[in-house]
Motif scaffolding. Structure first.
Motif, PDB file in Angstrom:
ATOM      1  N   ASP A   1       0.327   1.903   6.129  1.00 50.82           N
ATOM      2  CA  ASP A   1      -0.032   0.757   6.965  1.00 50.82           C
ATOM      3  C   ASP A   1       0.925   0.674   8.151  1.00 50.82           C
ATOM      4  O   ASP A   1       2.138   0.507   7.970  1.00 50.82           O
ATOM      5  CB  ASP A   1       0.042  -0.524   6.125  1.00 50.82           C
TER       6      ASP A   1
ATOM      7  N   ILE B   1       8.303  -3.642   3.272  1.00 51.56           N
ATOM      8  CA  ILE B   1       7.170  -4.461   2.846  1.00 51.56           C
ATOM      9  C   ILE B   1       7.639  -5.444   1.783  1.00 51.56           C
ATOM     10  O   ILE B   1       8.676  -5.242   1.127  1.00 51.56           O
ATOM     11  CB  ILE B   1       6.035  -3.563   2.293  1.00 51.56           C
TER      12      ILE B   1
ATOM     13  N   CYS C   1       6.698  -6.439  -1.736  1.00 52.99           N
ATOM     14  CA  CYS C   1       5.846  -5.948  -2.826  1.00 52.99           C
ATOM     15  C   CYS C   1       5.833  -6.895  -4.016  1.00 52.99           C
ATOM     16  O   CYS C   1       5.120  -6.653  -4.995  1.00 52.99           O
ATOM     17  CB  CYS C   1       6.259  -4.545  -3.261  1.00 52.99           C
TER      18      CYS C   1
ATOM     19  N   THR D   1       3.745  -1.894   8.544  1.00 53.13           N
ATOM     20  CA  THR D   1       4.987  -1.821   7.767  1.00 53.13           C
ATOM     21  C   THR D   1       6.033  -0.939   8.439  1.00 53.13           C
ATOM     22  O   THR D   1       7.187  -0.936   8.036  1.00 53.13           O
ATOM     23  CB  THR D   1       4.708  -1.267   6.363  1.00 53.13           C
TER      24      THR D   1
ATOM     25  N   GLN E   1       1.404   1.224   0.256  1.00 56.07           N
ATOM     26  CA  GLN E   1       1.191   0.592   1.569  1.00 56.07           C
ATOM     27  C   GLN E   1       1.923   1.340   2.684  1.00 56.07           C
ATOM     28  O   GLN E   1       1.903   0.905   3.836  1.00 56.07           O
ATOM     29  CB  GLN E   1       1.675  -0.873   1.546  1.00 56.07           C
TER      30      GLN E   1
END
Length: 408
Positions: A143, A28, A30, A146, A140
């Motif tokens: 998710d 991801i 970030c 990702t 996350q």
């Protein structure tokens, strides 16, 4: 060095670290970097036997200390969390606290014990981790967008120009075994080890102590035989996780197919090492130095690494100049006993030195050979049976440009 046949080891097309059963990976953005992915993870469905090797730089970054502690608890891991952009090196007590917090936060997110998690960081030295951004990124994890191994491959990169991955398969005890690997590294590459991170996964069932022994021996022949610029990083790490999902009989030195497994692990590691060397900052060529006829393997390694590390050799290759004198010079200062009047040197298939004396050759032919993307230098010391290979790249103007403005 193992002489096991590689014919029964197959490279998997589009293979990666999730080719082995039971592994997932993702990444991801970030906010550590401006736009690119900068936080990635690997997860095993079950605890995996784990082994690691680490930089010999005395300024070892806090993530290495935390990861060593995790593995030391029971020689297993279930997850790895990696950030890029900030190395968390030379950050004092706060850096160590942040590395522990990274580990704890990810363990809580996964519902595993904190010692089941390894952490790694790469990027600028001396800058504290932006922990709020990292915590947000960890949150996350659930998710689905990702969860993609290609996102992990991208999330660990710094000045790299491309991802570096491979997977191979072989059959052990009638079971299909997969080994996948991913790495990052482009500059500050001079293992033991480099600004490099490498992560290898396998679904093989492997004894943890044997896995550690195998990784150390393979590292000596692969990751520790590459160089880009002679700088040894604070954050280098190679981790191997073996989760046993293939359900083969436990592999160890006493298993009849142990050498085959080690050869497969070496194939993965060598491929990753060569990909790192080829992607050296500003590089245009991959250079291989083969040394044979040495009295000892250690001596062969030292001479090969000295040649590949020589800035004069590297710049000559960049300029396509078949200046064999620079190669001979490097052999001579490698601090290994040689007999100069026995040394042979060839650039590709072009013999340039025979028994320590220059051989007449076509300079234009030498220049044309060095204009290729893949260059080989062959050295025969004629002193024994030991041999070794080292990998590196040419040294270009772009290397200076990239590193002159690394922080800007």
């Amino acid at each position: 060095m193992y002489t096991v046949s590689t014919q029964s080891i197959n490279v998997v097309k589009n293979g990666n670290i999730t080719t082995p059963l039971g592994f997932s990976a993702g990444g991801i953005h970030c906010g550590i970097k401006h736009k690119r992915l900068d936080l990635g993870w690997i997860y095993s469905e079950v605890p995996a036997a784990a082994a690691g090797v680490y930089t010999l730089n005395q300024f070892q970054a806090p993530p290495l200390k935390v990861t060593k502690e995790s593995i030391a608890v029971k020689n297993t891991l279930q997850a790895v969390l990696v950030n890029s952009g900030v190395a968390n090196a030379c950050t004092g007590d706060q850096g160590l606290t942040d590395a522990y917090e990274m580990r704890q936060q990810f363990a809580d997110e996964l519902g595993v014990l904190e010692e089941d998690v390894a952490v790694a960081s790469t990027g600028v030295i001396g800058v504290p981790l932006p922990m709020e951004k990292i915590k947000w990124g960890i949150n996350q994890y659930g998710d689905k967008k990702t969860q993609d191994p290609s996102r992990f491959e991208k999330a660990i990169l710094t000045t790299d120009t491309c991802i570096k991955n491979i997977a191979v398969q072989l059959v052990i005890d009638g079971k299909k075994i997969s080994i996948g690997g991913v790495a990052k590294g482009s500059g500050m590459i001079h293992p033991n080890m480099a600004t490099m991170l490498a992560f290898v996964t396998t679904d093989a069932n492997v004894n943890p102590i044997s896995l550690s022994n195998a990784l150390k021996s393979v590292t000596d022949r692969t990751y520790n035989m590459i160089t880009v610029d002679g700088d040894c990083s604070t954050n280098d790490m190679v981790l191997v996780l073996a989760n046993g999902k293939a359900e083969n009989n436990e592999l160890s030195e006493s298993h009849p197919q142990w050498k085959q497994f080690v050869k497969a692990l070496e194939m993965v590691s060598q491929s990753l090492a060569k990909q790192i060397a080829r992607d050296g900052e500003g590089a245009t060529k991959l250079v291989e130095v083969h040394v044979k006829g040495a009295a000892t393997e250690k001596g062969a390694r030292q001479i090969a690494k000295t040649i590949i590390s020589s800035n004069l050799v590297k710049t000559a290759i960049y300029g396509s100049d078949p200046n064999w004198g620079r190669i001979v010079c490097a052999i001579g200062y490698a601090e290994q006993p040689i007999q100069p009047d026995k040394v042979k040197v060839a650039i590709g298939n072009i013999s340039v030195v025979e028994n320590g004396l220059p051989m007449p050759f076509d300079e234009d032919e030498g220049t044309k050979y060095l204009e290729q993307e893949n260059i080989q230098i062959h050295v025969d010391l004629q002193q024994g049976d030991a041999q070794a290979t080292a990998w590196g790249c040419d040294l270009t103007y772009d290397y200076v440009k990239i590193n002159a403005s690394y922080r800007t």
